[in-house]
Design a protein around this motif. Structure first.
Motif, PDB file in Angstrom:
ATOM      1  N   LEU A  48       0.855  -1.196   0.000  1.00  0.00           N
ATOM      2  CA  LEU A  48       0.000   0.000   0.000  1.00  0.00           C
ATOM      3  C   LEU A  48       0.884   1.236   0.000  1.00  0.00           C
ATOM      4  O   LEU A  48       1.602   1.491   0.965  1.00  0.00           O
ATOM      5  CB  LEU A  48      -0.908   0.018   1.231  1.00  0.00           C
ATOM      6  N   THR A  91      -2.816   4.930   0.830  1.00  0.00           N
ATOM      7  CA  THR A  91      -3.057   4.897   2.280  1.00  0.00           C
ATOM      8  C   THR A  91      -3.627   6.228   2.779  1.00  0.00           C
ATOM      9  O   THR A  91      -4.365   6.251   3.766  1.00  0.00           O
ATOM     10  CB  THR A  91      -1.780   4.540   3.072  1.00  0.00           C
ATOM     11  N   ILE A 151      -5.428  -1.408   9.544  1.00  0.00           N
ATOM     12  CA  ILE A 151      -4.357  -1.758   8.601  1.00  0.00           C
ATOM     13  C   ILE A 151      -3.025  -1.873   9.342  1.00  0.00           C
ATOM     14  O   ILE A 151      -2.258  -2.817   9.131  1.00  0.00           O
ATOM     15  CB  ILE A 151      -4.298  -0.708   7.464  1.00  0.00           C
ATOM     16  N   THR A 179      -6.702   6.215   5.119  1.00  0.00           N
ATOM     17  CA  THR A 179      -6.656   6.908   6.414  1.00  0.00           C
ATOM     18  C   THR A 179      -7.888   7.784   6.566  1.00  0.00           C
ATOM     19  O   THR A 179      -8.544   7.796   7.609  1.00  0.00           O
ATOM     20  CB  THR A 179      -5.386   7.786   6.504  1.00  0.00           C
ATOM     21  N   MET A 226      -7.019   3.206   9.117  1.00  0.00           N
ATOM     22  CA  MET A 226      -5.588   3.043   9.322  1.00  0.00           C
ATOM     23  C   MET A 226      -5.224   2.187  10.522  1.00  0.00           C
ATOM     24  O   MET A 226      -4.284   1.409  10.463  1.00  0.00           O
ATOM     25  CB  MET A 226      -4.924   4.423   9.400  1.00  0.00           C
ATOM     26  N   GLN A 272       2.803   3.892   4.981  1.00  0.00           N
ATOM     27  CA  GLN A 272       2.898   2.954   3.865  1.00  0.00           C
ATOM     28  C   GLN A 272       2.970   1.556   4.472  1.00  0.00           C
ATOM     29  O   GLN A 272       3.714   1.356   5.432  1.00  0.00           O
ATOM     30  CB  GLN A 272       4.170   3.290   3.085  1.00  0.00           C
TER      31      GLN A 272
END
Ligand SMILES: Cc1cc2nc3c(=O)[nH]c(=O)nc-3n(C[C@H](O)[C@H](O)[C@H](O)COP(=O)(O)OP(=O)(O)OC[C@H]3O[C@@H](n4cnc5c(N)ncnc54)[C@H](O)[C@@H]3O)c2cc1C
Length: 405
Positions: free
Chosen positions: A44, A49, A61, A53, A58, A92
């Motif tokens: 990603l 991202t 993730i 976000t 986020m 990232q």
């Protein structure tokens, strides 16, 4: 406004979340009867991202994935050519594709409701009149909406209706084998590394899950030239003997490549294919997004990221324009040129071109001093120009929120 989304992959699910944020109703129709993990790793990049976000995904993730620290390029002797450190302002991640899909689907179901995703609905046709766009499904059902978006991947049924003469994806002459190996942490513990070239044999390796302390699940990809494509599909099995011999001597101090292959939990094969760019995605009330619009060869970790940028642009256009047809045109105007440019760039000059430059100049022999072969500025420019084309650049990112914490 009611949006029919055909396909519940990265693009379709992110689009559903983007629409929900803008108060626009949608229904996702997915061909498979139930969720099953598809493929292995995904990287990603910041331009994707940033959008995830903003969708509030986020922390999930971060928990499931591995924070990206650097991108490393090696020759086939294991010598480091270039290391591109993460820009710490932008998150990232490297993660399992199944984890990302689960996070997206959980968010869609949690925010929109279980009934907003209809599994077992394979679209087989689309049509429209002055007021509606209608999808027809293999099971005999039909769904009408104000807008229909084909997010149904590289073999899109929606695209086939819009471009009936197009035929199969374009095979690049490269096949890929992919696997996952539980392994001790290598390099920085967040390195996305590429080694070798298509002529010497090429691998891509990165961690996708943190396991117990000091161990990670490594995702690896082998890319080899091949006149014949292996069968297409996310979960087709591959064989070690198809590629392992070429890498028998790749035992580096930072990774024992043959051992990593042998300890792999699974091996999958994929043909590396894309589609020729098309001049239009939007036809009245019907449009395309993600791989259905611009399938690209996976050589710059960008197909999924471009799908996310599509979803953002389309949701914004639908929120701003009163007429669906105008919204789809506005979205196409914004996205078709940049996305098509990435498709072409991935064919001609993906990031790993910098390995090829060094191998060409050294006659594929180990180098003593890299600076005698190529300057750091030249190496950096290969990457920077790719980032500019793909939307991963200061200009685009600076419109979003810088990273905090
Ligand atoms: C080996 C490989 C590695 C990659 N690595 C990266 C990476 O690191 N980073 C990155 O950004 N991208 C990567 N990509 C690209 C990325 O996976 C794709 O660009 C991304 O999955 C596109 O999302 P999508 O939703 O458009 O299509 P898909 O993910 O293909 O989803 C399409 C969905 O539509 C469904 N569907 C298909 N036909 C129908 C139908 N007729 N009716 C209803 N539903 C249908 C499918 O079941 C599927 O769920 C990689 C691709 C490959 C092949």
């Amino acid at each position: 406004m009611r949006v029919t989304i055909v396909g519940g992959g990265i693009c379709g699910l992110v689009l559903a979340l983007m629409l929900e944020r803008r108060g626009i109703e949608c229904q996702v129709y997915e061909a498979v009867p139930a969720v099953a993990p598809l493929g292995v790793g995904i990287s990603l990049l910041p331009h994707g991202t940033l959008e995830l976000t903003e969708l509030g995904l986020m922390s999930a993730i971060q928990e499931a994935g591995v924070e990206f620290k650097d991108s490393c390029f090696f020759n086939s002797f294991g010598q480091l050519i270039y290391q591109d450190d993460a820009d710490t302002r932008w998150p990232q991640f490297l993660m399992h594709r199944a984890d990302l899909h689960r996070i997206l689907l959980d968010a869609v179901v949690g925010r929109l409701g279980t009934e907003r995703v209809s599994f077992g609905h394979r679209c087989v046709g689309v049509r429209q009149d002055a007021r509606h766009a209608v999808a027809t499904f293999e099971n005999g059902l039909e769904a009408a909406g104000d807008v229909l978006v084909g997010c149904d991947g590289i073999n899109s049924a929606v695209r086939a209706e819009l471009y009936p003469a197009e035929g199969a994806p374009v095979f690049s002459g490269i096949n890929m084998w992919r696997g996952v190996t539980p392994h001790e942490t290598i390099l920085s513990g967040g390195a996305h590394l590429r080694a070798g070239t298509l002529d010497t044999g090429k691998i891509v390796v990165y961690p996708i899950r943190n396991l117990s302390a000091g161990r990670q699940l490594l995702n690896w990809v082998v890319e080899l030239r091949d006149p014949e494509a292996v069968p297409a599909g996310w979960n087709n099995p591959g064989r070690l003997e198809d590629f392992a011999a070429l890498f028998a001597a790749w035992r580096f101090d930072w990774l024992d490549v043959p051992e990593m292959f042998e300890r792999s939990e699974l091996i999958l094969s994929y043909p590396m294919s894309d589609r020729d760019p098309v001049p239009r995605w939007s036809f009245g009330r019907i449009t395309l997004a993600g791989d259905a619009a611009h399938a690209m060869v996976p050589r710059g970790s960008n197909g999924g990221m471009q799908a996310i940028l599509d979803a953002r642009s389309l949701a914004d256009a639908l929120a701003v324009e009163r007429e669906p047809v105008d919204a789809l045109r506005r979205y196409e105007d914004e996205r078709i040129e940049p996305a098509n440019a990435v498709v072409l760039r991935n064919r001609s000059a993906p990031p790993d071109r910098l390995i090829q430059l060094v191998v060409d100049r050294t006659g594929n022999r180990p180098f003593d001093r890299l600076e005698d072969v190529i300057s750091v500025d030249e190496l950096r420019e290969v990457l920077d120009s790719y980032k500019r084309v793909s939307g991963y650049n200061e200009g685009r990112l600076s419109v979003g929120q810088p990273r905090t914490g």
